[in-house]
Design a protein around this motif. Structure first.
Motif, PDB file in Angstrom:
ATOM      1  N   SER A  85      -3.610 -67.381 -22.264  1.00  0.00           N
ATOM      2  CA  SER A  85      -4.333 -67.141 -21.012  1.00  0.00           C
ATOM      3  C   SER A  85      -4.628 -65.659 -20.783  1.00  0.00           C
ATOM      4  CB  SER A  85      -3.545 -67.699 -19.821  1.00  0.00           C
ATOM      5  OG  SER A  85      -2.253 -67.116 -19.743  1.00  0.00           O
ATOM      6  N   ARG A  86      -3.787 -64.773 -21.342  1.00  0.00           N
ATOM      7  CA  ARG A  86      -4.046 -63.345 -21.178  1.00  0.00           C
ATOM      8  C   ARG A  86      -3.361 -62.544 -22.280  1.00  0.00           C
ATOM      9  NH1 ARG A  86       0.380 -61.310 -17.496  1.00  0.00           N
ATOM     10  NH2 ARG A  86       1.713 -63.123 -17.161  1.00  0.00           N
ATOM     11  N   ILE A  87      -3.903 -61.371 -22.533  1.00  0.00           N
ATOM     12  CA  ILE A  87      -3.345 -60.456 -23.525  1.00  0.00           C
ATOM     13  C   ILE A  87      -3.043 -59.133 -22.834  1.00  0.00           C
ATOM     14  CG2 ILE A  87      -3.784 -59.190 -25.658  1.00  0.00           C
ATOM     15  CD1 ILE A  87      -5.618 -61.432 -26.532  1.00  0.00           C
ATOM     16  N   LEU A  88      -1.821 -58.646 -22.982  1.00  0.00           N
ATOM     17  CA  LEU A  88      -1.401 -57.390 -22.364  1.00  0.00           C
ATOM     18  C   LEU A  88      -1.460 -56.277 -23.401  1.00  0.00           C
ATOM     19  CD1 LEU A  88       1.753 -58.608 -20.384  1.00  0.00           C
ATOM     20  CD2 LEU A  88      -0.664 -58.785 -19.763  1.00  0.00           C
ATOM     21  N   VAL A  89      -2.032 -55.151 -22.979  1.00  0.00           N
ATOM     22  CA  VAL A  89      -2.191 -54.010 -23.878  1.00  0.00           C
ATOM     23  C   VAL A  89      -1.451 -52.807 -23.303  1.00  0.00           C
ATOM     24  CG1 VAL A  89      -3.829 -52.472 -25.023  1.00  0.00           C
ATOM     25  CG2 VAL A  89      -4.447 -54.867 -24.613  1.00  0.00           C
ATOM     26  N   PHE A  90      -0.633 -52.160 -24.124  1.00  0.00           N
ATOM     27  CA  PHE A  90       0.117 -50.978 -23.719  1.00  0.00           C
ATOM     28  C   PHE A  90      -0.309 -49.790 -24.572  1.00  0.00           C
ATOM     29  CE2 PHE A  90       2.626 -54.592 -22.519  1.00  0.00           C
ATOM     30  CZ  PHE A  90       3.199 -54.250 -21.303  1.00  0.00           C
ATOM     31  N   GLY A  91      -0.603 -48.680 -23.906  1.00  0.00           N
ATOM     32  CA  GLY A  91      -0.975 -47.460 -24.611  1.00  0.00           C
ATOM     33  C   GLY A  91       0.162 -46.476 -24.642  1.00  0.00           C
ATOM     34  N   THR A  92      -0.157 -45.219 -24.850  1.00  0.00           N
ATOM     35  CA  THR A  92       0.879 -44.183 -24.919  1.00  0.00           C
ATOM     36  C   THR A  92       1.362 -43.760 -23.542  1.00  0.00           C
ATOM     37  OG1 THR A  92      -0.886 -42.520 -25.030  1.00  0.00           O
ATOM     38  CG2 THR A  92       0.033 -43.293 -27.114  1.00  0.00           C
ATOM     39  N   SER A  93       0.537 -43.970 -22.495  1.00  0.00           N
ATOM     40  CA  SER A  93       0.922 -43.606 -21.135  1.00  0.00           C
ATOM     41  C   SER A  93       0.105 -44.419 -20.134  1.00  0.00           C
ATOM     42  CB  SER A  93       0.688 -42.114 -20.881  1.00  0.00           C
ATOM     43  OG  SER A  93       0.879 -41.794 -19.504  1.00  0.00           O
ATOM     44  N   TYR A  94       0.778 -44.895 -19.079  1.00  0.00           N
ATOM     45  CA  TYR A  94       0.069 -45.662 -18.058  1.00  0.00           C
ATOM     46  C   TYR A  94      -0.935 -44.796 -17.290  1.00  0.00           C
ATOM     47  CZ  TYR A  94       3.248 -43.496 -14.643  1.00  0.00           C
ATOM     48  OH  TYR A  94       3.939 -42.589 -13.855  1.00  0.00           O
ATOM     49  N   LEU A  95      -0.772 -43.481 -17.371  1.00  0.00           N
ATOM     50  CA  LEU A  95      -1.674 -42.573 -16.664  1.00  0.00           C
ATOM     51  C   LEU A  95      -3.053 -42.496 -17.329  1.00  0.00           C
ATOM     52  CD1 LEU A  95       0.818 -39.663 -15.869  1.00  0.00           C
ATOM     53  CD2 LEU A  95       0.015 -41.446 -14.310  1.00  0.00           C
ATOM     54  N   THR A  96      -3.138 -42.929 -18.575  1.00  0.00           N
ATOM     55  CA  THR A  96      -4.412 -42.860 -19.305  1.00  0.00           C
ATOM     56  C   THR A  96      -5.007 -44.253 -19.518  1.00  0.00           C
ATOM     57  OG1 THR A  96      -3.250 -42.909 -21.432  1.00  0.00           O
ATOM     58  CG2 THR A  96      -3.725 -40.744 -20.488  1.00  0.00           C
ATOM     59  N   SER A  97      -4.636 -45.196 -18.675  1.00  0.00           N
ATOM     60  CA  SER A  97      -5.095 -46.576 -18.858  1.00  0.00           C
ATOM     61  C   SER A  97      -6.608 -46.717 -18.742  1.00  0.00           C
ATOM     62  CB  SER A  97      -4.413 -47.494 -17.841  1.00  0.00           C
ATOM     63  OG  SER A  97      -4.678 -47.078 -16.512  1.00  0.00           O
ATOM     64  N   GLU A  98      -7.241 -45.940 -17.849  1.00  0.00           N
ATOM     65  CA  GLU A  98      -8.700 -46.035 -17.695  1.00  0.00           C
ATOM     66  C   GLU A  98      -9.415 -45.589 -18.966  1.00  0.00           C
ATOM     67  OE1 GLU A  98      -6.749 -44.778 -15.407  1.00  0.00           O
ATOM     68  OE2 GLU A  98      -7.158 -45.833 -13.519  1.00  0.00           O
ATOM     69  N   ALA A  99      -8.949 -44.498 -19.568  1.00  0.00           N
ATOM     70  CA  ALA A  99      -9.562 -44.009 -20.807  1.00  0.00           C
ATOM     71  C   ALA A  99      -9.374 -45.026 -21.930  1.00  0.00           C
ATOM     72  CB  ALA A  99      -8.958 -42.664 -21.196  1.00  0.00           C
ATOM     73  N   LEU A 100      -8.210 -45.654 -21.979  1.00  0.00           N
ATOM     74  CA  LEU A 100      -7.937 -46.653 -23.003  1.00  0.00           C
ATOM     75  C   LEU A 100      -8.833 -47.873 -22.803  1.00  0.00           C
ATOM     76  CD1 LEU A 100      -6.288 -47.535 -25.430  1.00  0.00           C
ATOM     77  CD2 LEU A 100      -4.533 -48.391 -23.862  1.00  0.00           C
ATOM     78  N   ALA A 101      -9.024 -48.258 -21.557  1.00  0.00           N
ATOM     79  CA  ALA A 101      -9.901 -49.392 -21.251  1.00  0.00           C
ATOM     80  C   ALA A 101     -11.335 -49.105 -21.697  1.00  0.00           C
ATOM     81  CB  ALA A 101      -9.863 -49.701 -19.759  1.00  0.00           C
ATOM     82  N   ASP A 102     -11.776 -47.886 -21.506  1.00  0.00           N
ATOM     83  CA  ASP A 102     -13.123 -47.490 -21.941  1.00  0.00           C
ATOM     84  C   ASP A 102     -13.257 -47.587 -23.458  1.00  0.00           C
ATOM     85  OD1 ASP A 102     -13.880 -47.011 -19.333  1.00  0.00           O
ATOM     86  OD2 ASP A 102     -13.489 -44.846 -19.430  1.00  0.00           O
ATOM     87  N   ARG A 103     -12.210 -47.186 -24.188  1.00  0.00           N
ATOM     88  CA  ARG A 103     -12.263 -47.238 -25.649  1.00  0.00           C
ATOM     89  C   ARG A 103     -12.316 -48.690 -26.142  1.00  0.00           C
ATOM     90  NH1 ARG A 103      -8.675 -42.806 -25.388  1.00  0.00           N
ATOM     91  NH2 ARG A 103      -6.834 -44.097 -25.764  1.00  0.00           N
ATOM     92  N   VAL A 104     -11.547 -49.547 -25.490  1.00  0.00           N
ATOM     93  CA  VAL A 104     -11.552 -50.962 -25.873  1.00  0.00           C
ATOM     94  C   VAL A 104     -12.923 -51.583 -25.609  1.00  0.00           C
ATOM     95  CG1 VAL A 104     -10.604 -53.245 -25.350  1.00  0.00           C
ATOM     96  CG2 VAL A 104      -9.071 -51.277 -25.504  1.00  0.00           C
ATOM     97  N   THR A 105     -13.489 -51.276 -24.444  1.00  0.00           N
ATOM     98  CA  THR A 105     -14.801 -51.827 -24.089  1.00  0.00           C
ATOM     99  C   THR A 105     -15.888 -51.335 -25.037  1.00  0.00           C
ATOM    100  OG1 THR A 105     -14.153 -51.921 -21.749  1.00  0.00           O
ATOM    101  CG2 THR A 105     -16.507 -52.047 -22.245  1.00  0.00           C
ATOM    102  N   SER A 106     -15.870 -50.040 -25.325  1.00  0.00           N
ATOM    103  CA  SER A 106     -16.903 -49.450 -26.194  1.00  0.00           C
ATOM    104  C   SER A 106     -16.775 -49.910 -27.646  1.00  0.00           C
ATOM    105  CB  SER A 106     -16.840 -47.921 -26.133  1.00  0.00           C
ATOM    106  OG  SER A 106     -15.588 -47.447 -26.583  1.00  0.00           O
TER     107      SER A 106
END
Length: 245
Positions: A164-185
């Motif tokens: 139903s859902r997939i959780l993604v963790f990056g190097t820092s929760y503070l950069t989640s927006e930038a990570l989301a942009d990379r995934v989308t692009s």
């Protein structure tokens, strides 16, 4: 919850009514693609669903979550709060239940319990699971729950290679927006699948605001106490010098 949540667009809007209706197909393939994105540290899968658990001629409705067993052990506090039995295994029909469930149904590790529910096709499903362990998170709400492996849930719910859902963790929760942009692009998200950051979750943002406020308050208190200590030392030093004069 992860720093990023990948799910069907309908899942974000309607999952409270029927979370199984909005699932991601070919989830293992998408997980592998997400892991190749720069800055992605962990990708783990989840499926949420409700069941009626039955044992010893008693039954209760509970919330059940299918988890990636290895990653859940590292990311969640549930495994650390097991009070009886052992943690889940990746294979086999094991289930980890909360203390409330165990107490209400008289279950202990090694006992069998029948789970009654519905598949993704809205047909009736029932199967026996063995209680691998019992956890206690300190609240009735948290303890009125159960966890099983993703593979067990996929078989039980007839949702092969889907979650139903997939959780993604990056190097820092503070950069989640930038990570989301990379995934989308990257263009790897299937049609109808969207991504949201933890900041779009009102519950998580409220907790973050509270924690940030507490940190600020503690910093002010520490600075105030430290200031008083310094002032006291300076006062004592001045008084000693006055006696010498």
């Amino acid at each position: 919850a992860g720093e990023l949540v990948v799910a069907r667009k309908d899942y974000f809007e309607k999952s409270r009514f029927n979370p199984l209706k909005y699932y991601i197909k070919d989830s293992a393939e998408l997980q592998a693609k997400l892991l190749k994105i720069e800055g992605v540290r962990v990708v783990t899968m989840r499926t949420d669903f409700g069941v009626m658990i039955e044992a010893n001629e008693k039954n209760q409705g509970i919330r059940t979550t299918a988890v990636d067993v290895d990653q859940f052990a590292k990311l969640s506090q549930v495994p650390e709060n097991i009070i009886a039995g052992e943690y889940l295994k990746a294979e086999g029909k094991g289930i980890l239940i909360g203390k409330w469930v165990a107490d209400e149904l008289g279950l202990k590790p090694g006992d069998k319990a029948t789970l009654l529910g519905k598949t993704v096709y809205d047909s009736f499903t029932a199967d026996d699971f063995v209680v691998s362990g019992v956890f206690d998170m300190g609240s009735t709400v948290a303890n009125r729950a159960a966890y099983m492996s993703v593979s067990s849930a996929q078989e039980y719910l007839e949702m092969e290679n889907a979650v139903s859902r997939i959780l993604v963790f990056g190097t820092s929760y503070l950069t989640s927006e930038a990570l989301a942009d990379r995934v989308t692009s990257a263009g790897i998200l299937p049609e109808g699948v969207a991504i949201r950051t933890w900041r779009e979750n009102s519950f998580l943002t409220s907790i973050y605001s509270i924690v940030s406020g507490v940190r600020v308050a503690l910093s002010v208190i520490i600075c105030f106490v430290a200031g008083l200590g310094i002032l006291n030392m300076m006062t004592v030093s001045v008084m000693e010098r006055r006696r010498e004069i």
